[in-house]
Each structure stands twice: as structure tokens, then as C-alpha cells.
Scaffold this active site. Structure first.
Site, PDB file in Angstrom:
ATOM      1  N   ASP A   1      41.420  10.061  38.962  1.00 55.48           N
ATOM      2  CA  ASP A   1      40.611   9.857  40.104  1.00 55.48           C
ATOM      3  C   ASP A   1      41.102   8.952  41.118  1.00 55.48           C
ATOM      4  O   ASP A   1      40.322   8.306  41.806  1.00 55.48           O
ATOM      5  CB  ASP A   1      39.327   9.218  39.365  1.00 55.48           C
ATOM      6  CG  ASP A   1      39.234   8.205  38.498  1.00 55.48           C
ATOM      7  OD1 ASP A   1      40.341   7.438  38.465  1.00 55.48           O
ATOM      8  OD2 ASP A   1      38.394   7.557  38.114  1.00 55.48           O
TER       9      ASP A   1
ATOM     10  N   LYS B   1      36.391  -4.063  31.461  1.00 55.15           N
ATOM     11  CA  LYS B   1      34.931  -4.191  32.111  1.00 55.15           C
ATOM     12  C   LYS B   1      34.512  -5.916  31.650  1.00 55.15           C
ATOM     13  O   LYS B   1      33.548  -6.062  31.042  1.00 55.15           O
ATOM     14  CB  LYS B   1      34.070  -3.299  31.582  1.00 55.15           C
ATOM     15  CG  LYS B   1      34.398  -1.993  31.955  1.00 55.15           C
ATOM     16  CD  LYS B   1      34.303  -1.314  33.248  1.00 55.15           C
ATOM     17  CE  LYS B   1      35.258  -0.182  33.573  1.00 55.15           C
ATOM     18  NZ  LYS B   1      35.117   1.103  32.690  1.00 55.15           N
TER      19      LYS B   1
ATOM     20  N   ASP C   1      39.476   4.921  44.567  1.00 59.21           N
ATOM     21  CA  ASP C   1      39.013   5.825  43.402  1.00 59.21           C
ATOM     22  C   ASP C   1      37.980   6.579  44.370  1.00 59.21           C
ATOM     23  O   ASP C   1      37.670   6.258  45.290  1.00 59.21           O
ATOM     24  CB  ASP C   1      38.772   5.388  42.180  1.00 59.21           C
ATOM     25  CG  ASP C   1      37.475   4.728  42.071  1.00 59.21           C
ATOM     26  OD1 ASP C   1      36.462   5.314  42.692  1.00 59.21           O
ATOM     27  OD2 ASP C   1      37.231   3.643  41.514  1.00 59.21           O
TER      28      ASP C   1
HETATM   29  N1  GDD Z   1      41.452  13.899  29.140  1.00 54.27           N
HETATM   30  C1  GDD Z   1      40.703  13.023  29.300  1.00 54.27           C
HETATM   31  N2  GDD Z   1      39.830  12.954  27.780  1.00 54.27           N
HETATM   32  N3  GDD Z   1      40.473  11.992  30.279  1.00 54.27           N
HETATM   33  C2  GDD Z   1      39.691  11.226  30.056  1.00 54.27           C
HETATM   34  C3  GDD Z   1      38.875  10.946  28.826  1.00 54.27           C
HETATM   35  C4  GDD Z   1      39.011  11.842  27.770  1.00 54.27           C
HETATM   36  O1  GDD Z   1      38.532  11.666  26.821  1.00 54.27           O
HETATM   37  N4  GDD Z   1      37.963   9.690  29.133  1.00 54.27           N
HETATM   38  C5  GDD Z   1      38.233   9.403  30.510  1.00 54.27           C
HETATM   39  N5  GDD Z   1      39.258  10.350  30.967  1.00 54.27           N
HETATM   40  C6  GDD Z   1      39.821  10.190  32.321  1.00 54.27           C
HETATM   41  C7  GDD Z   1      38.923  10.413  33.431  1.00 54.27           C
HETATM   42  O2  GDD Z   1      38.868  11.559  34.010  1.00 54.27           O
HETATM   43  C8  GDD Z   1      39.755   9.366  34.875  1.00 54.27           C
HETATM   44  O3  GDD Z   1      40.459  10.116  35.424  1.00 54.27           O
HETATM   45  C9  GDD Z   1      40.318   8.330  33.588  1.00 54.27           C
HETATM   46  O4  GDD Z   1      40.511   8.902  32.594  1.00 54.27           O
HETATM   47  C10 GDD Z   1      39.706   7.072  33.618  1.00 54.27           C
HETATM   48  O5  GDD Z   1      38.187   7.164  33.093  1.00 54.27           O
HETATM   49  P1  GDD Z   1      37.195   6.474  33.906  1.00 54.27           P
HETATM   50  O6  GDD Z   1      35.954   6.937  33.490  1.00 54.27           O
HETATM   51  O7  GDD Z   1      37.314   6.982  35.600  1.00 54.27           O
HETATM   52  O8  GDD Z   1      37.467   5.133  33.768  1.00 54.27           O
HETATM   53  P2  GDD Z   1      36.920   3.681  34.683  1.00 54.27           P
HETATM   54  O9  GDD Z   1      37.213   4.016  36.146  1.00 54.27           O
HETATM   55  O10 GDD Z   1      35.546   3.352  34.460  1.00 54.27           O
HETATM   56  O11 GDD Z   1      38.167   2.767  34.212  1.00 54.27           O
HETATM   57  C11 GDD Z   1      39.147   2.996  34.197  1.00 54.27           C
HETATM   58  O12 GDD Z   1      40.067   3.063  35.647  1.00 54.27           O
HETATM   59  C12 GDD Z   1      40.024   1.542  36.103  1.00 54.27           C
HETATM   60  C13 GDD Z   1      41.065   1.916  37.268  1.00 54.27           C
HETATM   61  O13 GDD Z   1      40.102   2.927  38.167  1.00 54.27           O
HETATM   62  C14 GDD Z   1      40.007   2.023  33.265  1.00 54.27           C
HETATM   63  O14 GDD Z   1      41.429   2.480  33.037  1.00 54.27           O
HETATM   64  C15 GDD Z   1      39.992   0.606  33.886  1.00 54.27           C
HETATM   65  O15 GDD Z   1      40.905  -0.341  33.012  1.00 54.27           O
HETATM   66  C16 GDD Z   1      40.764   0.773  35.219  1.00 54.27           C
HETATM   67  O16 GDD Z   1      40.533  -0.637  35.799  1.00 54.27           O
HETATM   68 MG    MG Z   2      37.376   5.701  37.380  1.00 53.41          MG
END
Ligand code: GDD
Ligand code: MG
Length: 358
Positions: free
Chosen positions: A106, A157, A217
């Protein structure tokens, strides 16, 4: 080099737009989001990308096929159940060889992947995390490093009182196969709460690569609009050049129509008499503004028609919507193919069709 793209999420916060369109296909400056990402990966020497998906996977396959149009080969791993970020990569270990990249699916960024990989090799790291600096780390993974960039602590987080640095996980990693091998097979497992803390606890060399890249993002309507404003303003020229100097080329604009500020108009857009488009704004291909209609900021996907005298301010409107004459909306998010009847006034920030709060 190979890259795994984590695109398993459902894009809940972009609903209703993502009810029928996977986030990877959500247009950014009139081009499916993932196309930008693939072009970026290719430029940094990635020749194969593995897309880990579950939600609306067929739509993605239909659009991207084997990836040839983007100069790399694309392989899909479709998860029946979400496996977690690390579990999703573990499941495709057989497709990987040597060090590889992992990207959250994303992100729109110009992080220097070539520099990241070189840094990883120079440090002899088992894992290297691209870091970015943010004002509020509480919605990210906070990453503490020492003076040499070695990661000391990873807190996903963090609560406000836990914040000790403004550097956070930028969602891009280089990993060695030995690090991936620590991820348990066939269970839900996360990099953020599982593998990274474990690597650190066991003393593996984990490094953070801190730069000041363009980084956004597309997770929420506000962030999606903000990304557009930045791109139109030419703030990520290595990926997109900025709003054209004459946005009406390839469109039909009545001589009395006004286009002001940074605007991108898709092919065949029609601007009726006295209509106005005020940037930062993007209209997809074939959008149509009738007499006196105003789009003041926002993003309209393709084929949207806006009736006479309607006024849209900072709205996000899905493909094929028909907004009747005199419709008024501010900061609304409208899913694909919705019709709003003449004179409709939407509450500020309305979502149509209405989506359950998440
Ligand atoms: N294939 C797959 N399977 N992808 C997954 C899964 C899963 O089970 N769970 C999450 N994802 C993918 C989401 O589609 C997204 O692209 C990415 O992993 C991160 O998940 P988010 O749900 O967007 O997490 P976030 O934004 O709260 O936090 C993550 O991103 C931050 C940066 O934007 C974490 O990695 C944080 O540590 C980071 O700072
Ligand atoms: Mg994200």
C-alpha cells in the site's frame, strides 16, 4: 532480484471504493496503483515479483497477467486465509533464492531500493528495514537503531509513552533466506510482532536504512487525496512528472470552462460551459462536467458524470458514478456506479453506499 509484494489486505478504510476494486487497482494519477509500483521495482533491477493476494485476486490476474507489460515476471500466491505478513512470504519461499525484497502493498514511494540492497550487503545483515521519519510513530512500527544503523528495538504501533524515536518501518525490507527460515510454516505470523522481535532477541544482525524519501500510503481517503496533491505538485518526479502545463489536451473543454491549479484530466474528459475544475484535482478518462458544475479538489475515477450546477469539494468518486444536477458534496467517498439524484445534498464526509464502520 526478486520481490514479494504483500497485497493481502482488503483495503477496508478505502471502502466503499475497494468493495469491488482491489487496492492494487485503485487508480493513482489515472493509472492503477500497482503499475507505478511495478515500474519502480523494474527500474531497481527487480525481474520477478511475487504478488501475495487473497481479496479480489482474479481482478488482479486479469489486469496484470504474467507481468510482461511491465518488463518483469509476475507470479501470484493466492491465500485462502490471511497468513500474516511473514507467513505470506514464508509460503512462497520455494520461489525465492538469495536475498530478496519485501514490500507492503500500500505504499507509493521512491525509496532507493538499489541503495537499500547495497547497504544490506555492506552490513552483512540478515534483515534490513527501510526507515522513514514521521511526526507520530504510534500508527507505525517504531524502529530504534544505534549510530551504525543496527536495529536495537522494534515496537509495532507503540503507545505514546513508548515513543523514543521518530524513525519507523517504511514497509520495505531486504531479507536473507536464513531469516525467512525462522518463520513457522503454515501458521499466521507477522514480521512486525513476530520475526523482527525474534531476530533481535536472538542477536541476528538487523539494520535500518534511514533516508528521506517520498513516501505515502494510500490507506485512507485523506491519505489518498494527499498523495494526489503531492504528485500533482511534482514532488515525486522520479515516478511521476507532476500536473501537465496544459491539462485540457486530449479533452473537450468549452471555452468558458475554467481549469485552475494543478489538475490532471483523463482522455476524452468533457468540461461543459462555465464548469470549473480547481486543483489539486484529477478526473479520469471520459468524465463529464455539465454546465456550471464545479469540482474543487478531489479525485474522480473514469466515466463520472457531474450534473449542471453540482458542486463537489475534495470528494473521491468511483468509476461510472452519475451525480445529478445540483448535487452538493464535501469530502464524500462514493463507490463505483452510484447514482445520486438531482439536488442530492450529501453530509460532509458521507460514504455511499453506506459502509459498516471498521
Ligand atoms: N498477503 C498478505 N497476507 N498480506 C497482508 C496480510 C496477510 O495476511 N496482512 C497484511 N498484509 C499486507 C497489507 O495488504 C499491506 O499491504 C501490508 O501487508 C501491511 O499491512 P497494513 O494493514 O497496511 O499494516 P499497517 O499499515 O497498519 O502497518 C504496516 O505498515 C507500516 C508502514 O505503512 C507495518 O508494517 C508497520 O510496521 C509499518 O510502519
Ligand atoms: Mg498500511
Amino acid at each position: 532480484m526478486k520481490a514479494v509484494i504483500l497485497a493481502g489486505g482488503e483495503g477496508t478504510r478505502l471502502r466503499p471504493l475497494t468493495l469491488t476494486v482491489p487496492k492494487a487497482l485503485v487508480p493513482v494519477v489515472n493509472q492503477p496503483f500497482l503499475e507505478h509500483v511495478l515500474t519502480y521495482l523494474r527500474r531497481h533491477g527487480v525481474d520477478q515479483a511475487v504478488l501475495t493476494v487473497s481479496y479480489l485476486a482474479d481482478r488482479l490476474k486479469e489486469h496484470f497477467g504474467a507481468g510482461g507489460n511491465h518488463g518483469l515476471s509476475l507470479v501470484y500466491s493466492v491465500e485462502e486465509q490471511p497468513r500474516g505478513t511473514a507467513g505470506a512470504v514464508r509460503a512462497v519461499a520455494g520461489l525465492l533464492d538469495g536475498a530478496f525484497l519485501v514490500l507492503n502493498g500500500d505504499l507509493f514511494t521512491d525509496i532507493d531500493l538499489t541503495g537499500l540492497v547495497a547497504f544490506h550487503r555492506q552490513k552483512g545483515a540478515a534483515a534490513t528495514i527501510a526507515l522513514i521519519r514521521v511526526d507520530d510513530p504510534t500508527t507505525f512500527g517504531m524502529v530504534e537503531t544505534d549510530g551504525q544503523g543496527r536495529v536495537l528495538r522494534f515496537v509495532e504501533k507503540p503507545r505514546r509513552e513508548q515513543v523514543t524515536t521518530h524513525y519507523v518501518n517504511g514497509g520495505i525490507y531486504v531479507l536473507e533466506p536464513e531469516a525467512l527460515a525462522l518463520v513457522p510454516e503454515s501458521m499466521h505470523y507477522m514480521f512486525e510482532s513476530g520475526l523482527f522481535p525474534r531476530l533481535l532477541a536472538e542477536g541476528w544482525p538487523v539494520y535500518g536504512y534511514a533516508t528521506e524519501p517520498f513516501w505515502h500510503d494510500i490507506g485512507t481517503p485523506e491519505r489518498y487525496l494527499q498523495l494526489h496533491a503531492e504528485l500533482l505538485g511534482g514532488r515525486c518526479p522520479s515516478i511521476w512528472p507532476g500536473a501537465p502545463s496544459d491539462p485540457t489536451r486530449g479533452c473537450y473543454a468549452d471555452p468558458t470552462a475554467v481549469v485552475e491549479g494543478q489538475v490532471l484530466l483523463g482522455l476524452g474528459a468533457v468540461l461543459g460551459p462555465e464548469s470549473r475544475v480547481l486543483g489539486p484535482a484529477v478526473l479520469g478518462a471520459g468524465c463529464r462536467l455539465e454546465r456550471g458544475a464545479v469540482v474543487d479538489g478531489g479525485v474522480l475515477w473514469s466515466g463520472v458524470s457531474v450534473g449542471a450546477g453540482a458542486h463537489l469539494e475534495r470528494c473521491l468518486v468511483g468509476s461510472g458514478c452519475r451525480l445529478g444536477p445540483g448535487v452538493v458534496a464535501e469530502a464524500a467517498v462514493i463507490g463505483n456506479n452510484v447514482a445520486v439524484p438531482e439536488g442530492g445534498r450529501l453530509a460532509r464526509g458521507a460514504k455511499l453506499p453506506v459502509v459498516a464502520q471498521t
